[in-house]
Design an enzyme around this catalytic site. Structure first.
Site, PDB file in Angstrom:
ATOM      1  N   LYS A   1      60.247  77.079  61.129  1.00  0.00           N
ATOM      2  CA  LYS A   1      61.662  77.466  60.986  1.00  0.00           C
ATOM      3  C   LYS A   1      61.803  78.861  60.375  1.00  0.00           C
ATOM      4  O   LYS A   1      62.596  79.667  60.833  1.00  0.00           O
ATOM      5  CB  LYS A   1      62.388  76.431  60.107  1.00  0.00           C
ATOM      6  CG  LYS A   1      62.392  75.020  60.700  1.00  0.00           C
ATOM      7  CD  LYS A   1      63.016  74.006  59.768  1.00  0.00           C
ATOM      8  CE  LYS A   1      62.194  73.708  58.537  1.00  0.00           C
ATOM      9  NZ  LYS A   1      60.915  73.012  58.766  1.00  0.00           N
TER      10      LYS A   1
ATOM     11  N   HIS B   1      58.802  78.060  53.795  1.00  0.00           N
ATOM     12  CA  HIS B   1      59.072  78.711  55.082  1.00  0.00           C
ATOM     13  C   HIS B   1      58.304  80.030  55.146  1.00  0.00           C
ATOM     14  O   HIS B   1      58.559  80.948  54.364  1.00  0.00           O
ATOM     15  CB  HIS B   1      60.584  78.935  55.254  1.00  0.00           C
ATOM     16  CG  HIS B   1      61.355  77.631  55.363  1.00  0.00           C
ATOM     17  ND1 HIS B   1      62.707  77.574  55.571  1.00  0.00           N
ATOM     18  CD2 HIS B   1      60.925  76.344  55.332  1.00  0.00           C
ATOM     19  CE1 HIS B   1      63.077  76.287  55.642  1.00  0.00           C
ATOM     20  NE2 HIS B   1      62.020  75.540  55.489  1.00  0.00           N
TER      21      HIS B   1
END
Ligand code: GDP
Ligand code: IMO
Ligand code: MG
Length: 425
Positions: free
Chosen positions: A17, A42
């Site tokens: 993501k 992330h």
């Protein structure tokens, strides 16, 4: 009026993501996180640098973009301070581009201790939590006793903190959990000035005003749909709604203001922590996938469990989220395997099922379809992808009914291929 596009993971998290939010950020004015907290990791790679974000939205490296931490997030001031310090070498003017919700719940040092105590007490049934205090903080939110970021600006903050701390300490005592609070409590109070230096506002007003004025927003999911507290493999889940409706409650925007929903998935599956994983590869093949995909947690460093792509699970996530476009990640990793498989259905007592079983156990098995590998990654345009990869992707598109508009072939921002017709997304 503009809309909020939502990008979320369709598996058990770590789909990539961060990379894609960073890649798409130039198309938006605002990037906003709506749930989760420092359990997320992330990873972004660009210009030869690699950076892992936990609570700060992945649009932060684009200086002209606003980044918002929404009310649905649980924020740890200590981890947040460290994240801000880690960004110093990039010379970004973060205090003017990052805005925090006054309603986001705050993770206290005792929340982290409670997470540990609860996990230890579960013994062999432990969830495999990241131990970042996520569960206990959401628990206090629902019990209506939590502290929110806006509270640090109030005069009675310390007494409210003490009250909640005492509540936590009595639970820890009941559990017979030993702890040293002094050091982590000092870190907590030391980190509050950093927090106060940011704009802490009612971001639901800010976001809705930005939308009315025509600004576009990308909502960045954390974790994955199969870790959703309602629809994941409960109790082996996280404590928030990771699916697209979470963007409404976690940002304060109504459903009618949600635009596109981008669903991101790995070309195979991974999972960190405990819980059912129908397509898990336990032997050498799983090890091979873990090594080739460098599947080690971005937050905890734990080895990720690896397995084949699970189509019924993917379809389940697409249904729950209303996914309009699919993005497939880590296609390069599969290119080196000789034989690739996709799970097309599950089987129990001789009967086939397409329904995702949240309580998958030994009574179930998977039905797998084989695909030949494409053997190389020498392509940079959609039109150049090898026929074996085309077949693999077409099979997924045909079975899900959703187009795959982005293919990722490496961790770097540039290693991203868009379907030509969708060049603008
Ligand atoms: P997130 O939590 O969804 O943002 O994903 P993580 O950052 O936890 O894990 C994804 C990992 O895969 C990171 O190490 C990324 O740098 C890496 N990655 C992302 N896309 C690709 C890709 O297409 N190929 C390869 N080989 N690695 C990728
Ligand atoms: P990103 O955003 C992968 C998993 C944990 C554990 C369960 C509950 O990087 O994709 P928690 O700490 O939330 O109480 O843990 O959820 N988990 C994740 N797995 N990626 C994540 O985030 C995760 N966040 C939590 O491993 O099994
Ligand atoms: Mg991650």
């Amino acid at each position: 009026m503009s809309k909020v596009d939502v990008l979320l993971g369709l598996q058990w998290g770590d789909e990539g993501k961060g990379k894609i939010v960073d890649f798409l950020a130039p198309n938006y004015d605002v990037v906003a996180r709506f749930q989760g907290g420092p359990n997320a990791g992330h990873t972004l790679e660009f210009d030869g640098r690699k950076h892992v974000l936990h609570q700060i939205p992945s649009g932060i490296f684009h200086p002209d973009k606003m980044n918002i931490v929404g009310n649905g997030v649980v924020l740890d001031p200590v981890t947040f301070h460290k994240e801000i310090e880690d960004l110093a070498p990039y010379n970004l003017d973060i205090s003017s581009t990052l805005v925090l919700s006054s309603k986001a719940q705050m993770i206290l040092p005792t929340h982290r201790l409670l997470d540990q105590a609860y996990e230890e007490a579960k013994g062999s049934e432990k969830i495999g939590s990241t131990l970042r205090g996520i569960g206990p903080t959401y628990q206090d939110k629902m019990a209506r006793v939590g502290l929110r970021l806006g509270d640090i600006l109030e005069k009675d903050f310390e007494s409210r903190y003490d009250k909640l701390k005492r509540r936590h300490l009595s639970i820890l005592d009941q559990y017979g959990f030993e702890y040293d609070l002094q050091t982590i409590e000092n870190q907590f109070f030391d980190s509050l000035d950093n927090l106060r230096s940011f704009r802490i506002v009612n971001t639901e007003y800010l976001l809705n005003e930005l939308l009315i004025s025509g600004q576009s927003v990308l909502a960045e999911g954390a974790q994955g749909s199969l870790l959703d507290v309602d629809f994941g493999s409960y109790p082996y889940v996280t404590s928030s709604n990771t699916i697209s409706p979470g963007a409404c409650t976690g940002l304060g925007v109504p459903p009618g203001k949600i635009g596109k929903t981008f669903g991101i998935f790995k070309a195979y599956c991974t999972r960190v922590g405990s819980g059912p994983f129908p397509t898990e590869l336990l032997g050498d093949k799983g090890e091979e996938l873990r090594e080739k995909g460098r599947e080690f947690g971005a937050t905890t460093g734990r080895p990720r469990r690896c397995g084949w792509l699970d189509l019924p699970a993917l379809k389940y996530s697409i249904m729950l989220n209303g996914v309009s476009q699919l993005f497939v990640m880590k296609v390069d990793v599969l290119s080196e395997l000789s034989d690739i498989k996709i799970c097309t259905a599950y089987k129990r007592n001789g009967e086939e099922s397409q329904e995702f079983p949240s309580n998958y156990n030994d009574e179930w098995s998977t039905i797998l379809k084989s695909f030949p590998s494409w053997g190389h990654n020498d392509f940079s345009l959609y039109s150049e992808i090898p026929s074996q990869l085309s077949d693999y992707l077409n099979f997924i598109e045909d079975n899900t009914g959703v187009p795959i508009n982005l293919i990722s072939i490496g961790p770097d921002r540039t290693e991203t291929i868009l379907k030509e017709a969708m060049a603008s997304l």
